[in-house]
Design an enzyme around this catalytic site. Structure first.
Site, short mmCIF file in Angstrom:
data_model
loop_
_atom_site.label_atom_id
_atom_site.label_comp_id
_atom_site.label_asym_id
_atom_site.label_seq_id
_atom_site.Cartn_x
_atom_site.Cartn_y
_atom_site.Cartn_z
N ARG A 73 -27.68 -10.69 2.75
CA ARG A 73 -27.65 -10.11 1.51
C ARG A 73 -28.78 -9.10 1.28
O ARG A 73 -28.60 -7.97 0.60
CB ARG A 73 -27.42 -10.94 0.32
CG ARG A 73 -27.23 -10.47 -1.03
CD ARG A 73 -26.64 -11.75 -1.82
NE ARG A 73 -26.32 -10.98 -3.21
CZ ARG A 73 -27.00 -11.33 -4.28
NH1 ARG A 73 -28.01 -12.24 -4.31
NH2 ARG A 73 -26.62 -10.67 -5.47
N HIS A 77 -28.44 -5.06 0.68
CA HIS A 77 -28.87 -4.52 -0.58
C HIS A 77 -29.98 -3.66 -0.47
O HIS A 77 -30.18 -2.71 -1.08
CB HIS A 77 -29.48 -5.70 -1.66
CG HIS A 77 -28.22 -6.47 -2.11
ND1 HIS A 77 -28.27 -6.86 -3.52
CD2 HIS A 77 -27.19 -6.86 -1.86
CE1 HIS A 77 -27.20 -7.49 -3.87
NE2 HIS A 77 -26.34 -7.38 -2.91
N VAL A 81 -29.24 1.13 -0.53
CA VAL A 81 -29.95 1.82 -1.50
C VAL A 81 -30.93 2.74 -0.83
O VAL A 81 -32.17 2.17 -0.52
CB VAL A 81 -30.49 0.99 -2.63
CG1 VAL A 81 -31.25 1.94 -3.66
CG2 VAL A 81 -29.30 0.21 -3.26
N ASN A 102 -29.88 -7.35 -8.04
CA ASN A 102 -30.89 -8.14 -6.98
C ASN A 102 -31.63 -8.96 -7.94
O ASN A 102 -32.49 -9.53 -6.97
CB ASN A 102 -31.93 -6.98 -6.77
CG ASN A 102 -31.15 -5.62 -5.98
OD1 ASN A 102 -30.36 -6.10 -5.09
ND2 ASN A 102 -31.77 -4.60 -5.78
N PRO A 168 -21.84 -1.73 -4.51
CA PRO A 168 -20.40 -2.03 -5.04
C PRO A 168 -20.27 -3.19 -5.57
O PRO A 168 -20.78 -4.30 -5.42
CB PRO A 168 -19.50 -2.26 -3.51
CG PRO A 168 -20.60 -1.36 -2.26
CD PRO A 168 -22.00 -1.48 -3.07
#
Length: 335
Positions: A73, A77, A81, A102, A168
């Site tokens: 994850r 993440h 970005v 986050n 998303p």
């Protein structure tokens, strides 16, 4: 000794010292090079950077196998970005860490420990961005997934802003998800495999509670959900509760901690947890691929390939970015 000999010896020493410092400088600053397998070979003398990171991850995994889901994850993440630049690790007001999606990201202490281990041997050489990618690969392998070969050579970003976090949502449609991944240079097949990271993931009830009680404001549950799963999830996630429980995204209890294709088999059986999970098995854009993965034997290989592509999204290399001394703080002087 003659003066000419002294001058000759002095000149030789100066040249040798210059070469040494040039080599060390090159190790710390890097060159204009793309990502490559074995980037750190020879840059930390005889030390094996990937083995050092792997040792830290293994020790953490032995204590808590759920770190695999956490690191998968974290990498997603981070890379989604502004690219794979470790900007998610930076502390501070309004950094990416503080953005809503986050707040539940974890595993930072693993990256800190791996960074400390490599810094102790060769300071200023290994980027935090590379450590995230290496650590995630090692955790996947420890959880039964294939050990894919990672490329390294990333540099760390110097900025991090919560306003840039546009990940998303769990309720995103398959077509919109394909578009979101395409913006990162990842195709529909990459997307489907990367969502396979849910094979070891968990989700809070709040992320799918609407599917249990008021799907799309109908006042009824999602009709695509398996009835026995609905009953179990309602017991785990009662309405009007102050406790936000978690459930496994792979509803096969024998496989929820293993990186394999069980997740795809579950969503084919209408046992997907998040809306996007279930839609993958129903939408004509993704259903054929999901079925092939569920019935195939090459998930580990293809998943590794997708992770390699994810790790190459908008990376900083060469003289771009920096090599942070601490993964939580940029070297850039504060204004």
């Amino acid at each position: 000794m003659k003066m000419s000999s002294l001058r000759s010896n002095s000149t030789t020493i100066i040249v040798l010292l210059s070469l040494v410092f040039a080599t060390l400088s090159g190790q710390c600053q890097g060159g204009d090079v793309p990502l490559e397998v074995g980037f750190y070979k020879g840059k930390c003398w005889t030390a094996d950077v990937e083995a050092i990171v792997g040792g830290v991850v293994r020790a953490q995994f032995m204590k808590n196998p759920s770190i695999t889901a956490a690191l998968l994850r974290m990498q997603f993440h981070d890379c989604f970005v502004n690219g794979c630049d470790a900007s998610i690790l930076l502390d501070g007001n309004n950094t990416e860490k503080t953005a809503g999606p986050n707040l539940s990201v974890r595993g930072y202490e693993i990256i800190d420990a791996a960074k400390a281990a490599v810094e102790a041997i060769c300071p200023g050489v290994v980027s935090c961005a590379d450590i995230i990618v290496m650590a995630t690969r090692d955790a996947v392998a420890l959880s039964g997934g294939g050990r894919y070969t990672v490329q390294t050579g990333r540099r760390d970003g110097t900025t991090s802003s919560a306003k840039n976090v546009d990940l998303p949502a769990p309720s995103i449609s398959v077509s919109d998800s394909i578009k979101a991944f395409a913006k990162k240079g990842l195709d529909a097949t990459d997307m489907i495999y990367l969502l396979g990271g849910h094979t070891v993931g968990i989700a809070h009830c709040s992320l799918f509670q609407d599917r249990l009680y008021n799907f799309q404001k109908t006042g009824k549950p999602d009709p695509t959900m398996d009835s026995s799963l609905l009953t179990a999830l309602r017991a785990r996630c009662p309405p009007n509760t102050t406790v936000d429980n978690t459930v496994n995204l792979d509803q096969n209890p024998l496989s929820s901690m293993i990186v394999d294709n069980s997740y795809y088999r579950q969503i084919i059986l209408h046992r997907g947890i998040l809306q996007i999970d279930q839609e993958l098995a129903l939408d004509p854009l993704s259903k054929p691929t999901v079925t092939a993965i569920a019935n195939g034997f090459d998930f580990s290989t293809k998943f590794g390939q997708a992770m390699i592509k994810l790790g190459a999204v908008q990376v900083l290399t060469g003289e771009q970015g920096e090599i942070r001394g601490s993964c939580r703080a940029t070297n850039k002087p504060s204004k």
